[in-house]
Design a protein around this motif. Structure first.
Motif, mmCIF file in Angstrom:
data_model
loop_
_atom_site.group_PDB
_atom_site.id
_atom_site.type_symbol
_atom_site.label_atom_id
_atom_site.label_comp_id
_atom_site.label_asym_id
_atom_site.label_seq_id
_atom_site.Cartn_x
_atom_site.Cartn_y
_atom_site.Cartn_z
ATOM 1 N N ALA A 211 0.825 -1.205 0.000
ATOM 2 C CA ALA A 211 0.000 0.000 0.000
ATOM 3 C C ALA A 211 0.859 1.255 0.000
ATOM 4 C CB ALA A 211 -0.915 -0.011 1.214
ATOM 5 N N ASN A 212 0.210 2.382 -0.347
ATOM 6 C CA ASN A 212 0.912 3.660 -0.337
ATOM 7 C C ASN A 212 0.827 4.308 1.029
ATOM 8 O OD1 ASN A 212 0.861 3.059 -3.004
ATOM 9 N ND2 ASN A 212 -0.762 4.524 -3.492
ATOM 10 N N ARG A 213 -0.097 3.793 1.850
ATOM 11 C CA ARG A 213 -0.325 4.434 3.133
ATOM 12 C C ARG A 213 -0.678 3.330 4.120
ATOM 13 N NH1 ARG A 213 -5.432 8.487 3.990
ATOM 14 N NH2 ARG A 213 -5.182 8.826 6.243
ATOM 15 N N ILE A 214 -0.075 3.362 5.288
ATOM 16 C CA ILE A 214 -0.328 2.317 6.280
ATOM 17 C C ILE A 214 -0.856 2.956 7.558
ATOM 18 C CG2 ILE A 214 0.675 0.447 7.645
ATOM 19 C CD1 ILE A 214 2.735 0.086 5.432
ATOM 20 N N ILE A 215 -2.037 2.480 7.959
ATOM 21 C CA ILE A 215 -2.656 3.009 9.175
ATOM 22 C C ILE A 215 -2.608 1.905 10.212
ATOM 23 C CG2 ILE A 215 -4.834 3.797 10.189
ATOM 24 C CD1 ILE A 215 -5.504 4.938 7.410
ATOM 25 N N GLU A 216 -2.095 2.218 11.396
ATOM 26 C CA GLU A 216 -1.994 1.179 12.414
ATOM 27 C C GLU A 216 -2.995 1.429 13.531
ATOM 28 O OE1 GLU A 216 1.991 0.297 13.555
ATOM 29 O OE2 GLU A 216 1.340 -1.060 15.173
ATOM 30 N N LEU A 217 -3.735 0.405 13.863
ATOM 31 C CA LEU A 217 -4.748 0.500 14.917
ATOM 32 C C LEU A 217 -4.247 -0.244 16.141
ATOM 33 C CD1 LEU A 217 -8.283 -0.280 13.436
ATOM 34 C CD2 LEU A 217 -7.416 1.914 14.186
ATOM 35 N N ARG A 218 -4.554 0.307 17.318
ATOM 36 C CA ARG A 218 -4.353 -0.468 18.542
ATOM 37 C C ARG A 218 -5.491 -0.141 19.490
ATOM 38 N NH1 ARG A 218 1.139 0.177 21.466
ATOM 39 N NH2 ARG A 218 1.895 -0.888 19.608
ATOM 40 N N ASP A 219 -6.133 -1.168 19.958
ATOM 41 C CA ASP A 219 -7.270 -1.022 20.875
ATOM 42 C C ASP A 219 -8.280 0.013 20.392
ATOM 43 O OD1 ASP A 219 -6.175 -2.915 22.480
ATOM 44 O OD2 ASP A 219 -5.061 -1.461 23.694
ATOM 45 N N GLY A 220 -8.534 -0.026 19.107
ATOM 46 C CA GLY A 220 -9.601 0.809 18.564
ATOM 47 C C GLY A 220 -9.201 2.249 18.304
ATOM 48 N N ALA A 221 -7.927 2.550 18.371
ATOM 49 C CA ALA A 221 -7.501 3.914 18.074
ATOM 50 C C ALA A 221 -6.373 3.881 17.055
ATOM 51 C CB ALA A 221 -7.038 4.599 19.356
ATOM 52 N N ILE A 222 -6.281 4.962 16.241
ATOM 53 C CA ILE A 222 -5.210 5.028 15.249
ATOM 54 C C ILE A 222 -3.946 5.488 15.964
ATOM 55 C CG2 ILE A 222 -4.392 6.212 13.175
ATOM 56 C CD1 ILE A 222 -7.294 6.425 12.287
ATOM 57 N N ILE A 223 -2.908 4.657 15.911
ATOM 58 C CA ILE A 223 -1.676 5.075 16.584
ATOM 59 C C ILE A 223 -0.601 5.500 15.588
ATOM 60 C CG2 ILE A 223 -2.046 3.741 18.698
ATOM 61 C CD1 ILE A 223 0.001 1.716 17.501
ATOM 62 N N LYS A 224 -0.776 5.123 14.341
ATOM 63 C CA LYS A 224 0.219 5.526 13.356
ATOM 64 C C LYS A 224 -0.492 5.652 12.004
ATOM 65 C CE LYS A 224 4.529 3.581 14.197
ATOM 66 N NZ LYS A 224 5.388 2.401 13.920
ATOM 67 N N ASP A 225 -0.094 6.646 11.217
ATOM 68 C CA ASP A 225 -0.675 6.827 9.884
ATOM 69 C C ASP A 225 0.433 7.390 9.014
ATOM 70 O OD1 ASP A 225 -2.035 7.464 7.611
ATOM 71 O OD2 ASP A 225 -3.642 8.604 8.607
ATOM 72 N N ARG A 226 1.051 6.526 8.215
ATOM 73 C CA ARG A 226 2.191 7.051 7.452
ATOM 74 C C ARG A 226 2.036 6.696 5.971
ATOM 75 N NH1 ARG A 226 6.202 2.751 6.774
ATOM 76 N NH2 ARG A 226 5.288 0.960 7.825
ATOM 77 N N ARG A 227 2.524 7.632 5.169
ATOM 78 C CA ARG A 227 2.538 7.422 3.724
ATOM 79 C C ARG A 227 3.872 6.847 3.326
ATOM 80 N NH1 ARG A 227 -1.882 9.656 1.377
ATOM 81 N NH2 ARG A 227 -2.813 11.161 2.784
ATOM 82 N N THR A 228 3.860 5.753 2.592
ATOM 83 C CA THR A 228 5.114 5.178 2.128
ATOM 84 C C THR A 228 5.469 5.718 0.758
ATOM 85 O OG1 THR A 228 3.885 3.324 1.302
ATOM 86 C CG2 THR A 228 4.930 3.055 3.444
ATOM 87 N N ARG A 229 4.446 6.004 -0.041
ATOM 88 C CA ARG A 229 4.641 6.590 -1.362
ATOM 89 C C ARG A 229 3.549 7.618 -1.569
ATOM 90 N NH1 ARG A 229 4.751 0.897 -4.049
ATOM 91 N NH2 ARG A 229 4.284 0.532 -1.871
ATOM 92 N N GLU A 230 3.873 8.668 -2.267
ATOM 93 C CA GLU A 230 2.814 9.605 -2.639
ATOM 94 C C GLU A 230 2.030 8.993 -3.787
ATOM 95 O OE1 GLU A 230 1.346 12.370 -1.552
ATOM 96 O OE2 GLU A 230 2.634 11.985 0.178
ATOM 97 N N PRO A 231 0.717 8.983 -3.698
ATOM 98 C CA PRO A 231 -0.038 8.481 -4.842
ATOM 99 C C PRO A 231 0.013 9.493 -5.965
ATOM 100 C CG PRO A 231 -1.529 9.336 -3.180
ATOM 101 C CD PRO A 231 -0.141 9.478 -2.618
ATOM 102 N N GLY A 232 0.064 8.989 -7.179
ATOM 103 C CA GLY A 232 -0.016 9.893 -8.319
ATOM 104 C C GLY A 232 -1.434 10.408 -8.397
ATOM 105 N N PRO A 233 -1.690 11.398 -9.250
ATOM 106 C CA PRO A 233 -3.070 11.848 -9.429
ATOM 107 C C PRO A 233 -3.896 10.682 -9.958
ATOM 108 C CG PRO A 233 -1.652 12.756 -11.146
ATOM 109 C CD PRO A 233 -0.755 12.076 -10.166
ATOM 110 N N PRO A 234 -5.088 10.456 -9.374
ATOM 111 C CA PRO A 234 -5.853 9.269 -9.778
ATOM 112 C C PRO A 234 -6.253 9.352 -11.238
ATOM 113 C CG PRO A 234 -7.181 10.728 -8.431
ATOM 114 C CD PRO A 234 -5.791 11.276 -8.399
ATOM 115 N N PRO A 235 -5.939 8.312 -12.011
ATOM 116 C CA PRO A 235 -6.402 8.309 -13.399
ATOM 117 C C PRO A 235 -7.924 8.198 -13.407
ATOM 118 C CG PRO A 235 -5.385 6.209 -12.838
ATOM 119 C CD PRO A 235 -5.287 7.057 -11.634
ATOM 120 N N PRO A 236 -8.568 8.797 -14.408
ATOM 121 C CA PRO A 236 -10.040 8.725 -14.425
ATOM 122 C C PRO A 236 -10.503 7.274 -14.447
ATOM 123 C CG PRO A 236 -9.200 9.443 -16.548
ATOM 124 C CD PRO A 236 -8.032 9.435 -15.605
ATOM 125 N N LEU A 237 -11.419 6.988 -13.549
ATOM 126 C CA LEU A 237 -11.928 5.620 -13.438
ATOM 127 C C LEU A 237 -12.946 5.375 -14.536
ATOM 128 C CD1 LEU A 237 -11.819 3.129 -11.555
ATOM 129 C CD2 LEU A 237 -13.823 4.074 -10.441
#
Ligand code: ADP
Ligand code: MG
Length: 650
Positions: A211-237
């Motif tokens: 993934a480009n972004r990893i969100i870590e949960l512990r006991d129901g709360a977000i403890i970490k939210d980091r981007r590993t890569r910047e997403p490019g502009p989304p191509p039209p779906l």
């Protein structure tokens, strides 16, 4: 900055646990933009699935706000949430959750059925998606015939069926071997490159690294939210070509789907379905046969009566049927019969005297009913001879010693084989009489058909056999142009004048006919209501089995809800199943009733069951009604299931 696709603010999720509440998610603030690929990680029990279900609109937050594409979802109706799931989300589950009794293609098509895509476009798109995922040669395979990796690809195709702007994958590789897992992740990355927003849950770091972004949960709360890569502009779906059917067509497609599923469900439990139907079958069969039986006997009685001539009036001594004194009333005389015969409204008159006597032929003696009658008796009663002749007026005048016997008497006196009967002399008590005629066997339901009857001129009976001077009855055949009620009144008047008092009573067959019709009706009603109880019991059986069926298929219901089935779609499916069970039961019941009728007529009995279309149609309406009545509760239970709870059920 444009609005994020998914926006959670202060979202909490509580579950009741014991006395208090267990808070599984606490104050989640999260924005996800279109085109992102997000991994949610955390230990088991940290609330990943709960968060995922809220994002996918399968569950609602207990507190806080969730906006999907700018719309607040908190106050939405279940069907509006179903709409969001259908149009925006595609779910991929750890255990694939494919419907076991549908093949790969049909599984992929389901979301489009609920979205109302036209059939041809639907099949084309499903085929194309499976083709793209390398499943082109597995379209007709059932999930059980596919490997785990292949099943997961089918479920990815299903998630993409309606467009799948946002793909939610809860542990998509959890049940797969490493190679298949890698394959699935590669597909998800490609989908992200095509513009799909991907949200995936995994406890596996390696998987999350895709993934480009990893969100870590512990006991129901977000403890970490980091981007590993910047997403490019989304191509039209590229959206699914909008070839939606007209609304009625979409409705119809959903009905066909529900019908198909109901049939599959019934077919997979044939014995159970049959046993469930049994109550309905018995109920319907008995109602239909009882009504047919009633109609058959009614028509038969009417035919008997009309063969005796409905236009006859009989005069009996006494006050009414069962009058104890009638045996002592001796005022009904042959002269009365003569007087009646002179009346203009009378066609013919026949007096009747009866006595039980011993008949004897050579060494054989039997007891028979001897009827003294006039020469017109046979005409009035509509009786016919099989052989021989009737006695005539001259014979009546001269007290002729002639006798007409019935088939029973013939058999009793002369035996089965004898053809030498006519012209033989038999003893009636002490009086010898010559047999001159034999009556036809009468197919009547009246009287005892085993009894022996013989007929002699009434003058013979009175003078030579019994010595009594009074009559048992007088039967009058009313002239055709006169109404029997009018004639009845005139007869009463005439005889009252002659006797000075009304020591007799009259009965006309029309009245008897009416009584019989009423009796048949009452009987039919009575037995039908007993049969209705059986139908009711059958209906309860249907309800019972439908409740079982809903429980068994809870997971299927969950899957259908996840891909966007409405409340009504689920309800429809189970209601149709209940109605089909009842209707099929009704059909078999009618078949059984017709079979009984055929068996009765094959058995050689000349008794007929007469089926009325009205009875058969109302039997079908009745069974449909029972299906609706007793299917409603289980169907509503199914439709009210909570999607998350339903999906979690194994
Ligand atoms: P994860 O997916 O991260 O393993 P879940 O989101 O499934 O965790 O569950 C988080 C917590 O919520 C767990 O402790 C679980 O026991 C609890 N939970 C989940 N569903 C229910 C429920 N329906 N009723 C009560 N507690 C639940
Ligand atoms: Mg989980």
């Amino acid at each position: 900055m444009d609005t994020p696709l998914i926006e959670l603010k202060g979202v909490c999720r509580d579950y009741p646990s014991g006395e208090g509440m267990l808070t599984v998610l606490q104050d989640i603030d999260l924005c996800i933009n279109a085109g992102e690929m997000v991994a949610i990680v955390g230990t088991s029990g940290s609330g990943k699935s709960t968060l995922m279900n809220i994002i996918g609109c399968l569950d609602r937050p207990s507190r806080g706000s969730y906006r999907m594409d700018g719309q607040e979802t908190g106050q939405m109706e279940p069907d509006e949430l179903a709409y969001l799931r259908r149009e925006h989300f595609g779910f991929i589950f750890q255990r694939y959750h494919l419907l076991a009794n549908l093949n790969a293609l049909a599984n992929v098509e389901i979301p489009a059925i609920y979205a109302g895509l036209d059939r041809k476009a639907r099949q084309q798109r499903a085929t194309a998606l499976l083709d793209r995922l390398g499943m082109a040669d597995r379209l007709a395979h059932a999930p059980g015939q596919l490997s785990g990796g292949q099943q997961q690809r089918v479920s990815i195709a299903r998630a993409l069926m309606n467009g799948g702007t946002v793909i939610l994958a809860d542990e998509p590789t959890g049940a797969l071997d490493t190679a298949s897992g890698k394959e699935v992740m590669k597909i998800l990355r490609e989908l992200n490159a095509d513009g799909h927003t991907i949200i995936l849950v995994s406890h596996d770091r390696q998987v999350a690294e895709h993934a480009n972004r990893i969100i870590e949960l512990r006991d129901g709360a977000i403890i970490k939210d980091r981007r590993t890569r910047e997403p490019g502009p989304p191509p039209p779906l590229l959206h699914a070509a909008a070839s939606a059917s007209p609304p009625w067509r979409a409705q119809w497609d959903r009905f066909v789907e529900a019908f198909h599923m109901a049939l599959l469900a019934m077919a997979s439990h044939r014995l159970r379905t049959l046993l469930t139907m049994l109550g309905i079958i018995i109920g319907i069969a008995s109602v239909v046969s009882v009504v047919a039986l009633g109609e058959g006997s009614r028509q038969r009685i009417l035919r008997d009566i009309s063969s005796m001539g409905t236009n006859t009036v009989s005069v009996y001594p006494g006050k009414d049927w069962g009058d104890m004194r009638s045996g002592r009333v001796r005022t009904l005389l042959p002269r009365d019969a003569d007087a009646l015969a002179m009346q203009p409204y009378v066609d013919t008159v026949t007096p009747l005297v009866t006595k039980s006597l011993t008949l004897q032929y050579r060494s054989i003696s039997v007891t028979a009913q001897v009827n003294g009658v006039g020469e017109t008796y046979f005409r009035v009663r509509g009786m016919e001879l099989a052989e021989g002749r009737l006695f005539d007026r001259e014979s009546v005048r001269a007290s002729g010693q002639e006798v007409i016997i019935d088939q029973n008497t013939r058999r009793a006196l002369f035996g089965e084989a004898s053809d030498k009967t006519l012209g033989e002399v038999i003893m009636l008590g002490k009086v010898p009489c010559r047999v001159i005629g034999i009556t036809k066997k009468k197919d009547t339901s009246f009287g005892d058909t085993d009894s022996l009857n013989v007929w002699v001129p009434y003058t013979t009976a009175m003078g030579r056999l019994t010595g009594q001077q009074y009559l048992r009855s007088i039967t009058v055949r009313v002239a055709d142009s006169v109404q029997s009620t009018v004639a009845e009144q005139s007869i009463v008047k005439l005889l009252t004048q002659r006797h000075g008092t009304k020591d007799f009573f009259v009965s006309n067959l029309d009245a008897i006919r009416q009584t019989i019709e009423k009796t048949t009706q009452t009987m039919t009603l009575l037995i039908s209501s007993i049969a209705l109880i059986s139908l009711l019991v059958g209906g309860i059986g249907v309800m019972n089995i439908m409740l079982v069926s809903v429980t068994e298929r809870t997971q299927e219901i969950g899957v259908r809800m996840a891909v966007g089935a409405r409340h009504g779609d689920i309800m429809q499916q189970f209601l149709i199943e209940a109605i089909l069970v009842c209707l099929l039961g009704g059909l078999l019941g009618v078949g059984l009733a017709l079979g009984v009728g055929a068996a009765v007529s094959l058995s050689g009995s000349d008794f007929k069951l007469i089926y009325s279309t009205a009875a058969i149609i109302s039997a079908f309406l009745c069974s449909t009604g029972i299906g609706i009545l007793f299917g409603f509760l289980p169907a509503r239970n199914a439709a009210r299931l909570d999607p998350v709870a339903a999906l979690a059920r194994e």
